[in-house]
Structures are given as C-alpha cells and as structure tokens.
Design a protein around this motif. Structure first.
Motif, PDB file in Angstrom:
ATOM      1  N   UNK A 112       0.830  -1.217   0.003  1.00  0.00           N
ATOM      2  CA  UNK A 112      -0.134   0.040   0.007  1.00  0.00           C
ATOM      3  C   UNK A 112       0.616   1.129  -0.002  1.00  0.00           C
ATOM      4  N   UNK A 113       2.176   1.284  -0.008  1.00  0.00           N
ATOM      5  CA  UNK A 113       2.832   2.324   0.166  1.00  0.00           C
ATOM      6  C   UNK A 113       3.314   2.790  -1.276  1.00  0.00           C
ATOM      7  N   UNK A 114       2.074   3.238  -2.084  1.00  0.00           N
ATOM      8  CA  UNK A 114       2.121   3.464  -3.462  1.00  0.00           C
ATOM      9  C   UNK A 114       0.586   4.217  -3.729  1.00  0.00           C
ATOM     10  N   UNK A 115       0.769   4.883  -5.039  1.00  0.00           N
ATOM     11  CA  UNK A 115      -0.469   5.483  -5.378  1.00  0.00           C
ATOM     12  C   UNK A 115      -1.800   4.472  -5.481  1.00  0.00           C
ATOM     13  N   UNK A 116      -1.515   3.491  -5.954  1.00  0.00           N
ATOM     14  CA  UNK A 116      -2.645   2.435  -6.134  1.00  0.00           C
ATOM     15  C   UNK A 116      -2.100   1.243  -5.613  1.00  0.00           C
ATOM     16  N   UNK A 117      -3.299   0.346  -5.265  1.00  0.00           N
ATOM     17  CA  UNK A 117      -2.979  -1.109  -5.168  1.00  0.00           C
ATOM     18  C   UNK A 117      -4.250  -1.885  -5.442  1.00  0.00           C
ATOM     19  N   UNK A 118      -4.219  -3.076  -5.835  1.00  0.00           N
ATOM     20  CA  UNK A 118      -5.473  -3.891  -6.332  1.00  0.00           C
ATOM     21  C   UNK A 118      -5.707  -4.793  -5.147  1.00  0.00           C
ATOM     22  N   UNK A 119      -6.742  -5.158  -5.025  1.00  0.00           N
ATOM     23  CA  UNK A 119      -7.403  -6.424  -3.877  1.00  0.00           C
ATOM     24  C   UNK A 119      -8.724  -6.888  -4.486  1.00  0.00           C
ATOM     25  N   UNK A 120      -9.059  -8.200  -4.488  1.00  0.00           N
ATOM     26  CA  UNK A 120     -10.212  -8.653  -4.569  1.00  0.00           C
ATOM     27  C   UNK A 120     -11.553  -7.819  -4.104  1.00  0.00           C
ATOM     28  N   UNK A 121     -12.564  -7.895  -4.743  1.00  0.00           N
ATOM     29  CA  UNK A 121     -13.680  -7.237  -4.115  1.00  0.00           C
ATOM     30  C   UNK A 121     -14.061  -7.896  -2.666  1.00  0.00           C
ATOM     31  N   UNK A 122     -13.923  -8.984  -2.657  1.00  0.00           N
ATOM     32  CA  UNK A 122     -14.165  -9.961  -1.482  1.00  0.00           C
ATOM     33  C   UNK A 122     -13.516  -9.464  -0.256  1.00  0.00           C
ATOM     34  N   UNK A 123     -12.350  -8.808  -0.526  1.00  0.00           N
ATOM     35  CA  UNK A 123     -11.486  -8.560   0.698  1.00  0.00           C
ATOM     36  C   UNK A 123     -11.855  -6.886   1.246  1.00  0.00           C
ATOM     37  N   UNK A 124     -12.720  -6.214   0.502  1.00  0.00           N
ATOM     38  CA  UNK A 124     -13.176  -4.933   0.875  1.00  0.00           C
ATOM     39  C   UNK A 124     -14.101  -4.790   1.829  1.00  0.00           C
ATOM     40  N   UNK A 125     -13.709  -3.634   2.812  1.00  0.00           N
ATOM     41  CA  UNK A 125     -14.705  -3.161   3.836  1.00  0.00           C
ATOM     42  C   UNK A 125     -15.104  -1.657   3.464  1.00  0.00           C
ATOM     43  N   UNK A 126     -16.162  -1.403   3.597  1.00  0.00           N
ATOM     44  CA  UNK A 126     -16.556   0.178   3.340  1.00  0.00           C
ATOM     45  C   UNK A 126     -16.305   0.958   4.732  1.00  0.00           C
ATOM     46  N   UNK A 127     -15.854   2.109   4.522  1.00  0.00           N
ATOM     47  CA  UNK A 127     -15.359   2.704   5.554  1.00  0.00           C
ATOM     48  C   UNK A 127     -16.637   3.567   6.172  1.00  0.00           C
ATOM     49  N   UNK A 128     -17.107   3.567   7.310  1.00  0.00           N
ATOM     50  CA  UNK A 128     -18.277   4.571   7.709  1.00  0.00           C
ATOM     51  C   UNK A 128     -17.974   6.072   7.351  1.00  0.00           C
ATOM     52  N   UNK A 129     -18.965   6.845   6.919  1.00  0.00           N
ATOM     53  CA  UNK A 129     -18.523   8.313   6.566  1.00  0.00           C
ATOM     54  C   UNK A 129     -18.072   9.157   7.858  1.00  0.00           C
ATOM     55  N   UNK A 130     -18.320   8.817   8.944  1.00  0.00           N
ATOM     56  CA  UNK A 130     -17.754   9.479  10.155  1.00  0.00           C
ATOM     57  C   UNK A 130     -16.600   9.203  10.346  1.00  0.00           C
ATOM     58  N   UNK A 131     -15.894   8.176   9.941  1.00  0.00           N
ATOM     59  CA  UNK A 131     -14.679   7.696  10.076  1.00  0.00           C
ATOM     60  C   UNK A 131     -13.522   8.599   9.325  1.00  0.00           C
ATOM     61  N   UNK A 132     -12.620   9.187   9.879  1.00  0.00           N
ATOM     62  CA  UNK A 132     -11.691   9.820   8.777  1.00  0.00           C
ATOM     63  C   UNK A 132     -10.424   8.611   8.396  1.00  0.00           C
TER      64      UNK A 132
END
Lengths: 320, 320
Positions: A112-132
């Motif tokens: 992740x020490x880069x402008x972009x990285x890739x991951x499968x969608x199954x690995x992702x979690x949405x960050x709540x709006x109120x969390x910076x």
C-alpha cells in the motif's frame, strides 16, 4: 505510479512502476497508509519479502471487475490475505492460512505504500462516513488485536497484561479492555506509556512482584525476547498470546511452559467487521498514536520516525 | 533404610538414611519403582533437585495416620504433588500448581528409589488385584499422558503425531489412540520403534512430506529440540502439546507459531483415576517396554540402561 519498493540488497527506494491492472480485482487509490512493526521487521529480513511494502491503508475504489461496480467511489479498507479459493482452507473460509496465499505488502503481493493497489472485492470493507482516513488506517491492526477475542474467552474478572508499549500493544490493550477492566500495559518507554495513559490505560515499566500474576498475557513487543517476558508474568495454567511477528528465533522458557502448563496461542490477522465498530464508537482510540504524516517521497524520515514513535502515516496522494 | 541419593556435586550414591516418619502421612514400603526421563534430566541439572530420586512407584502401605488405617496392607500407587492445602490453588483442587508444593523425588520431597517413602493418604490410589507391580509403576506416566485428554478435545478423525519414541512417547501414543486411530509415532531409534510396532503403533523415522500434516502433535522427546520438530509437523491452527521436561531453554519456532496461529499447550501431571483403568484393560500396554529390573545396589547399571532402553525398573526390596 509512484511506489515505495523494498529490495533486500538495495533497501528502500521510491520508484515509478506500472499501475496494477488485474481484471478480477478492484483498483484502489490509496489515500493514507500506516507503517507497521511488521514493515520494520521486513526491512530486517522478516518474511523474505521484496516489492512494494505496506499493508495498513485506506483508499477509494476507482475501478472494479464486472458485477462489483457498486464499489466504485467507495472509501474502503482491505483484508490483506488473498487465498487460492479452491483449497480445503479457502473453502472453509480460512484464506489467512491458504498455503498459496498472497498477503498485501508481505508475501507475493504489492503493498500500500504506493498511489494504487489492487485487491479482490471480497477483501474490501466500506469505511463509515464519519470515520476519517487516519483512523481507517488502523482497521487492519485493530482487527489483528480483535483476533485475540476470537481465540480465547476473556472473563470480565480476568487479569490481563500486555507486554510492549508500541502501537500494537496499545491497540491490544484497548481491545482487551472491552472485555475486562483489569488490563496492565508493560513497556520500556515513558513517552509511549504516557500516550497509553492518556487513553485511560494503566501503563508501567515496573514488573517487580508481577511474576505469575496474570491470567492472560499478550506479547506485543515485536521482539523475540517478548515471549520470555510474557511467560514470566503469566499464572500457572494461564495463556500467553503471541502477536509479535519478528525475524529470527526466540529462546523460549520451555520448562516453564511445561511445568506451569501454560497455553501459548499464536495470533495473526483478525476480523475487520469487528474492528470497524470499535474504532467508529471510540472504544478504541487512535488519534494520540499518530505522530507524523509524510508524503511517500519522504520515506527515509518516515521510517526513521516509525522506529521511535507510535504511528507514522503516509499521505500516498501527496507529492511532497 | 537404603535409599538412592542424588547430590548435584557428588552424583548418585546408595546411602543408609532414616526411614521417613511424618505422622500425617502414610508410610509405604516400595516394591517397584521406574526410572523416568525426568530422573535422567535431574542428573543433568533439571529442577535443581538434591535428595532421594524417583517418582514412579508402587508399594504397600505399612503405617497410616489416625482415620486412614484402612490403607494399611493395601497395594498402592501415589500422586506425586503435595500442596499446602490452604492456598487458592489447593482449595480449587489444583495441588499440582500450588506454589508451595513438594513433588516426590523432584522438588523438596524424598523419592521412591528407597525402601520406603511417605505420602498423604489423599494422594494414594489402590492398585487393582489383577495388576502386577511392574505394570502399576506405569500409572504415574500414563496419568501424565492422560493429562492431554483433559486439556484438548481429540476428534475421532484427528491426525495426531507423537514426536519421540521413548517411554513417554509410546505411552502417549497408546493413550491418544483411545480417541483416534490415526496416530503416527516419529522416532530415531529402530529398536524403540520396533517395540512401538509390536504394540500396533505406526512408527517411523521418516518425516519427509509430513510437514504441516497433523492436527495435533505431542512433543515427548525429552529434548529442547523436540519443540521445533513438533512445530514443523503441525497444521496451521493446529495444536502442539509439550510433554518434555528438560534442562535448559529451547529455541522456539517463534514466527511459525504466530504466522500459522499454532496453539502450544504445556502438559504435566495427570489423573491417576483415568490411567488405572487404561492399564487394567490393556488399552495401554507396558510389558514390552520393560527391559531390565535391578536392585537399588546396581544403580550404576540401571541408570546406564535407562539411557538406552525404554523402561528400567528397580526392585526396591531386593538386596542384590
């Protein structure tokens, strides 16, 4: 894109590399990323990794495979283990132990020490709006701390010690405190202990008269010596949780483990879904841990600071 | 009485010492006693013990305190831990972990390589009439093997490895086999493996292609190296049981414990009440393990043989 590459023979360097483009994964523009103790261990030879470092991050999905378009534009954090999807362990939902797994910034997968990285969608979690973003970077290490709660039962009357006053120690202490109020953090550095104390944690360097006093001891020192220190504090028939990943072998207090019938539990990655609400509710606080935020170009300063301070972040989008 | 004394500076010697006479304990005339791996470790400095060695024994009660006269004349075996009876652990029934405990032939209490020893009546178990003395000597180590069954659940489909083809390894393998048929004993010595095979155990020296194949691995090597050998065989999220008590520290495979989330369980003394029926029923067999029986006077030969053979007994009543 710009990326911070590690090569065991040449060390760290900021390089221009192709933006990742796997068709079956989401492309994430990294906003913030954190330097972890494991990153420092990798620089010392741990895991034999070469490539783009970094596995604590948050970012925004810019591209997604067919059927996953709803992720585009979402702020996300990502689980770092990617399994083969076909072996017995993956089928059982334990991709963290797939023998063919890749791990973001640790094993066969760009970090992740880069402008972009890739991951499968199954690995992702949405960050709540109120969390910076600076808080969201902590989801991965807080999840690792939450793994402890999956592995052992912690009674509300349990006496728990955390050995190590670093970033992971302070996160583990806060996570364990959601189960029992009796949590003592042991550490060497008065500055780090003071940060722990601002979070309401009991923190001390004094282990006198503490030997054999704790039901559960978590080793979060990041040092091979931590195992013996943790074992010294635990009661007969108590539990030592090992959270430190470090290069090299530890001299273990073998006879004590047998004679006192200690249980030792190795503990690694944990549930993002448990970590996100703990951070969102403020049960686990991270703001006092962040001492510096650097652009990737200032990686030398960032890694030097990470060796001395609790948490150093990269602003992966900022040029300078 | 005659007793085999160990002194760290002078070694072993047959001495004439007073017969034990505590008023609150039973006096037991020792018929047979066994040399255990722990005895050999004590000669190497383990536990810092000095005094009469020996903790595997059977004998006949000759004297008993008031209210315990029914023990007189009984053939018995004895649990080796004696607690203070007042601390939190003793009150909870865990005298094995009383901080003030004495342990027969290991810690602050005279052992069984003598004509007599004493123990509280609460420690004694009657030996069934049909069990001979040479078998009864194995109640203590078989109980230690049974401790594994108290500490972890072993499914009938579990793949279990025992590392170490010594006396304790072969006993553990037989005890574990009462729960799952898939038990593999790993050991270096073809002669010892052959004894295991006569007991119907699968025994091999070949660990090729076995790494990470076992749900549960028991280290019964009696060597600090056994920990790493056991860890190499266990699956991710598997369990390593440590049964070896030995002098010195082990180099532990620290990173493997954390990354593969291994649980390590130290395991010591176990339930006599579970061991006696296993021996009485023949589920655990011991006759093929006994290679020699010596009088105490021939202790030099006995200890030399114990270093090479599976089980060497003392005939504590025989003069020569």
């Amino acid at each position: 894109m710009r990326a911070l590459m590690f090569d065991p023979s040449d060390g760290l360097a900021l390089s221009d590399v192709p933006t990742p483009s796997p068709l079956d994964e989401c492309l994430i523009r990294v906003t913030k990323a954190g330097i972890c103790g494991t990153d420092l261990q990798i620089l010392n030879g741990y895991a034999g990794f070469a490539g783009i470092l970094g596995h604590e991050f948050t970012g925004v999905v810019e591209r997604a495979p067919a059927g996953e378009a709803h992720w585009i534009g979402q702020r996300v954090v990502g689980e770092i283990n990617v399994g083969c999807n076909v072996c017995e362990r993956c089928v059982a939902g334990v991709k963290e132990h797939c023998l063919q797994r890749t791990v973001t910034g640790i094993r066969g997968r760009s970090g992740a020490f880069a402008e972009y990285l890739s991951l499968p969608a199954a690995n992702l979690h949405r960050v709540p709006d109120e969390m910076d973003d600076a808080t969201a970077v902590f989801v991965e290490p807080v999840a690792a701390a939450c793994r402890i709660l999956e592995q052992i039962a912690i009674e509300s009357t349990a006496h728990v010690a955390i050995v190590g006053d670093g970033r992971l120690g302070i996160l583990c202490a806060q996570v364990v405190r959601t189960r029992t109020p009796d949590v003592t953090l042991f550490g060497r550095y008065s500055r780090k202990r003071q940060v722990a104390q601002t979070l309401g944690l009991e923190a001390t360097s004094d282990t006198a008269n503490q030997a054999g006093r704790f039901d559960i001891v978590v080793d979060a020192t990041g040092s091979p010596q931590g195992f013996a220190d943790a074992a010294a504090l635990v009661k007969p028939r108590g539990v030592v949780i090992l959270k430190s990943t470090c290069h090299g072998e530890a001299r273990s207090p073998f006879t004590k483990l047998v004679v006192d019938e200690i249980t030792v539990v190795g503990s690694r990655c944990g549930p993002f879904a448990k970590a996100i609400p703990l951070l969102a509710s403020g049960a686990v606080q991270t703001a006092p841990l962040v001492s510096h935020t650097f652009p990737l170009a200032r990686f030398h300063e960032a890694f030097a600071a990470a060796g001395r301070h609790l948490k150093v972040l990269f602003d992966c989008c900022r040029e300078t």
